[in-house]
Design a protein around this motif. Structure first.
Motif, PDB file in Angstrom:
ATOM      1  N   ALA A 288      54.484  14.421  21.843  1.00  0.00           N
ATOM      2  CA  ALA A 288      53.402  14.830  20.946  1.00  0.00           C
ATOM      3  C   ALA A 288      52.342  15.633  21.666  1.00  0.00           C
ATOM      4  CB  ALA A 288      52.777  13.585  20.305  1.00  0.00           C
ATOM      5  N   ALA A 289      52.209  15.460  22.993  1.00  0.00           N
ATOM      6  CA  ALA A 289      51.170  16.167  23.741  1.00  0.00           C
ATOM      7  C   ALA A 289      51.422  17.664  23.804  1.00  0.00           C
ATOM      8  CB  ALA A 289      51.063  15.586  25.153  1.00  0.00           C
ATOM      9  N   VAL A 290      52.690  18.055  23.953  1.00  0.00           N
ATOM     10  CA  VAL A 290      53.013  19.477  24.086  1.00  0.00           C
ATOM     11  C   VAL A 290      53.582  20.064  22.799  1.00  0.00           C
ATOM     12  CG1 VAL A 290      53.424  19.238  26.553  1.00  0.00           C
ATOM     13  CG2 VAL A 290      55.338  18.985  24.964  1.00  0.00           C
ATOM     14  N   LEU A 291      53.857  19.239  21.817  1.00  0.00           N
ATOM     15  CA  LEU A 291      54.472  19.716  20.575  1.00  0.00           C
ATOM     16  C   LEU A 291      53.693  20.845  19.910  1.00  0.00           C
ATOM     17  CD1 LEU A 291      56.688  19.421  18.419  1.00  0.00           C
ATOM     18  CD2 LEU A 291      55.259  17.665  17.325  1.00  0.00           C
ATOM     19  N   PRO A 292      52.367  20.719  19.736  1.00  0.00           N
ATOM     20  CA  PRO A 292      51.632  21.803  19.070  1.00  0.00           C
ATOM     21  C   PRO A 292      51.767  23.141  19.781  1.00  0.00           C
ATOM     22  CG  PRO A 292      50.286  19.831  19.226  1.00  0.00           C
ATOM     23  CD  PRO A 292      51.483  19.598  20.084  1.00  0.00           C
ATOM     24  N   TYR A 293      51.783  23.106  21.121  1.00  0.00           N
ATOM     25  CA  TYR A 293      51.845  24.349  21.881  1.00  0.00           C
ATOM     26  C   TYR A 293      53.246  24.940  21.856  1.00  0.00           C
ATOM     27  CZ  TYR A 293      47.501  22.245  23.425  1.00  0.00           C
ATOM     28  OH  TYR A 293      46.264  21.673  23.448  1.00  0.00           O
ATOM     29  N   VAL A 294      54.252  24.080  21.902  1.00  0.00           N
ATOM     30  CA  VAL A 294      55.633  24.569  21.811  1.00  0.00           C
ATOM     31  C   VAL A 294      55.876  25.215  20.450  1.00  0.00           C
ATOM     32  CG1 VAL A 294      58.064  23.879  21.763  1.00  0.00           C
ATOM     33  CG2 VAL A 294      56.515  22.897  23.474  1.00  0.00           C
ATOM     34  N   VAL A 295      55.453  24.539  19.398  1.00  0.00           N
ATOM     35  CA  VAL A 295      55.648  25.087  18.052  1.00  0.00           C
ATOM     36  C   VAL A 295      54.849  26.372  17.877  1.00  0.00           C
ATOM     37  CG1 VAL A 295      55.300  24.662  15.597  1.00  0.00           C
ATOM     38  CG2 VAL A 295      56.143  22.828  17.065  1.00  0.00           C
ATOM     39  N   SER A 296      53.641  26.413  18.414  1.00  0.00           N
ATOM     40  CA  SER A 296      52.807  27.622  18.290  1.00  0.00           C
ATOM     41  C   SER A 296      53.461  28.811  18.975  1.00  0.00           C
ATOM     42  CB  SER A 296      51.425  27.371  18.895  1.00  0.00           C
ATOM     43  OG  SER A 296      50.726  26.383  18.176  1.00  0.00           O
ATOM     44  N   VAL A 297      54.048  28.579  20.163  1.00  0.00           N
ATOM     45  CA  VAL A 297      54.733  29.669  20.873  1.00  0.00           C
ATOM     46  C   VAL A 297      55.948  30.136  20.082  1.00  0.00           C
ATOM     47  CG1 VAL A 297      56.066  30.245  22.935  1.00  0.00           C
ATOM     48  CG2 VAL A 297      53.921  28.979  23.151  1.00  0.00           C
ATOM     49  N   LEU A 298      56.711  29.206  19.537  1.00  0.00           N
ATOM     50  CA  LEU A 298      57.869  29.594  18.724  1.00  0.00           C
ATOM     51  C   LEU A 298      57.444  30.368  17.483  1.00  0.00           C
ATOM     52  CD1 LEU A 298      60.031  26.331  18.947  1.00  0.00           C
ATOM     53  CD2 LEU A 298      60.470  28.532  20.071  1.00  0.00           C
ATOM     54  N   ILE A 299      56.323  29.974  16.892  1.00  0.00           N
ATOM     55  CA  ILE A 299      55.811  30.704  15.723  1.00  0.00           C
ATOM     56  C   ILE A 299      55.423  32.124  16.109  1.00  0.00           C
ATOM     57  CG2 ILE A 299      53.899  30.823  14.085  1.00  0.00           C
ATOM     58  CD1 ILE A 299      54.006  27.799  13.862  1.00  0.00           C
TER      59      ILE A 299
END
Length: 350
Positions: A290-301
């Motif tokens: 959960a700590a890196v999920l927002p950043y991973v998803v943001s990069v994929l977006i």
């Protein structure tokens, strides 16, 4: 023409398209026209990334709901397919313009050769240069030379109003051509540099004023002055033709490049959208912490949105250039009907 109407608009009207003053104006010009399109694309994507992370940090959005994220991923996949298909269609339209029979290809070549010869004759050189910016510079030098000759030809004219009107007009022409020459000297030698310099000069307005002066003072100007005015108008017409030719060539190159980049980004974009959905495919929740999920998803977006960012950067520049060069000769649709130094009505020439 009434003397009260001989104001600064006679010298230059609407010619300061490229004038830059202030950070906001300079950034706008860079974003719309001057900036490298890949750099502008990266700027748009960085802005989106900052927005997503900022909204997440503020608690406005979250990335923990699998249903919401997978619906967004599905929409992005469909949107990317649609965008790539649209771009391929645009590329096919551009390619269709390149297919021509022998006769049509010959006519195009003859037209270009006639134009190059007209430029060479107007500038009194053996042949016009091959570089677009050098051709433009040569025409601008001709305009400046013709304006100087016209001012000298009316310097001793008995009619003070005519002399002052023509001199103010030629001063405006020379001032603007000096600015264009300075801009060309600082630019490179590609087609876009020529277009970028050309759109900062409102030659349509100077052409309009010149044709009006020729009709207004046809019986008052000396033969030498009329010859200089005709040469100036011809040089302005050559500038307009050159700008349109360079603009057409540039737009073909730009849209073709945009099509290539969109296809290159299309496959990674679709794969990234699929990965966004797969991150939430496990019934136990996202497959990353959960700590890196927002950043991973943001990069994929961001990767998913890269074709859209390319579309924004390229279409903004092509649309801006097309809008700023919409006038045809002395027909200036951007101007208000009530503005300008001349007010004419039916029968004035009788």
């Amino acid at each position: 023409m009434r003397s009260s109407e001989t104001d600064e608009t006679l010298e230059s009207y609407g010619a300061d398209i490229g004038a830059q003053s202030g950070f906001v104006t300079r950034f706008r010009e860079w974003f719309l026209v001057e900036g490298n399109r890949l750099t502008v694309t990266a700027t748009v994507l960085i802005g989106i990334f900052v927005l997503l992370v900022g909204l997440y940090e503020l608690g406005v959005i979250t990335f923990v709901n699998p249903n919401s994220v997978t619906r967004v991923a599905s929409g992005m996949i469909a949107g990317t397919f649609s965008l790539v298909t649209l771009v391929v269609s645009v590329n096919q339209l551009i390619l269709s313009q390149e297919f021509s029979a022998v006769g049509k290809a010959r006519d195009r070549l003859d037209g270009v050769m006639e134009f190059r010869q007209a430029v060479a004759d107007d500038a009194a050189v053996p042949a016009s240069p091959a570089s677009p910016t050098r051709v433009l510079e040569l025409i601008v030098e001709s305009i400046h030379h013709d304006a100087t000759g016209l001012a000298d030809a009316v310097a001793t004219h008995d009619d003070d109003e005519l002399r002052e009107t023509v001199v103010r007009y030629t001063n405006g022409v020379r001032e603007r051509t000096d600015q264009i020459e300075d801009r060309i000297e600082k630019s490179s030698f590609d087609t876009f540099s020529a277009v970028s310099a050309a759109i900062t000069y409102d030659e349509s307005w100077h052409l309009y004023v010149g044709t009006h002066l020729r009709g207004e003072y046809a019986d008052s100007l000396s033969p030498a002055a009329m010859a200089q005015l005709d040469d100036l108008i011809e040089s302005l017409e050559l500038f307009h033709v050159a700008r349109e030719q360079f603009k057409t060539t540039y737009l073909q190159q730009e849209l073709t490049r945009f099509s290539q980049l969109t296809v290159y980004c299309g496959v990674p974009s679709i794969l990234s959208a699929i990965l966004v959905g797969l991150l939430y495919a496990d019934v136990t929740g996202p497959s990353v912490s959960a700590a890196v999920l927002p950043y991973v998803v943001s990069v994929l977006i961001l990767i998913v949105l890269s074709p859209l960012a390319l579309l924004v950067s390229y279409i903004l520049r092509t649309a801006t250039i097309t809008r700023r060069t919409a006038s045809v000769g002395p027909m200036v649709p951007q101007k208000d009907p009530e503005e300008g130094p001349f007010d004419v009505s039916y029968g004035d020439a009788e």
